[in-house]
Scaffold this motif. Structure first.
Motif, short mmCIF file in Angstrom:
data_model
loop_
_atom_site.label_atom_id
_atom_site.label_comp_id
_atom_site.label_asym_id
_atom_site.label_seq_id
_atom_site.Cartn_x
_atom_site.Cartn_y
_atom_site.Cartn_z
N LYS A 75 0.84 -1.20 0.00
CA LYS A 75 0.00 0.00 0.00
C LYS A 75 0.87 1.25 0.00
N GLU A 96 -4.44 9.43 1.80
CA GLU A 96 -4.00 8.05 1.59
C GLU A 96 -3.26 7.50 2.81
N GLN A 99 -5.43 5.55 5.12
CA GLN A 99 -5.64 4.15 4.72
C GLN A 99 -4.45 3.29 5.14
N GLN A 102 -4.65 2.78 8.95
CA GLN A 102 -5.68 1.81 9.31
C GLN A 102 -5.24 0.39 8.98
#
Length: 122
Positions: A75, A96, A99, A102
């Protein structure tokens, strides 16, 4: 009852993931305290995956756990390729990163369960 004593490897992995999961302000403070750039977060995640790969080869880590770890650096790499300055101080404020944070937190939780580690033990 959970084992409250993670191995040194597990402790290090959870610390790498914690750095990726911290809020932007804490991440910035951490990298500044280390005297490094924000890219150090990605470098630590990359190192983590490389060491984890060796642990899988030695049958010390399930492949599923390695895949969880790979998902976090994947990611970060994805956003680094597509977002200018993603791995910069200003980049930590990009949506971003929420994300990534998380995902890192979710992977930490999953590994604590997989490794039978009490989240409060680290």
């Amino acid at each position: 009852m959970k084992d409250s004593s993670p191995t040194p490897f597990q402790t290090w992995v959870l610390e790498c993931l914690q750095l990726a999961a911290y809020p932007a302000e804490r991440q910035l403070r951490e990298v500044r305290d280390l005297g490094v750039g924000v890219d150090e977060i990605a470098l630590q995640l990359d190192d983590m995956v490389n060491v984890a790969t060796a642990h899988v080869a030695n049958d010390d880590l399930p492949t599923a756990d390695l895949e969880l770890l790979r998902s976090v650096i994947a990611k970060v790499d994805e956003y680094d390729r597509t977002r200018p300055n993603f791995l910069s101080e200003a980049g930590l404020q990009l949506p971003e990163w929420a994300q990534v944070r998380q995902l890192a937190a979710d992977v930490m939780s999953a590994l604590q369960v997989s490794w039978d580690i009490d989240a409060d033990a680290e």
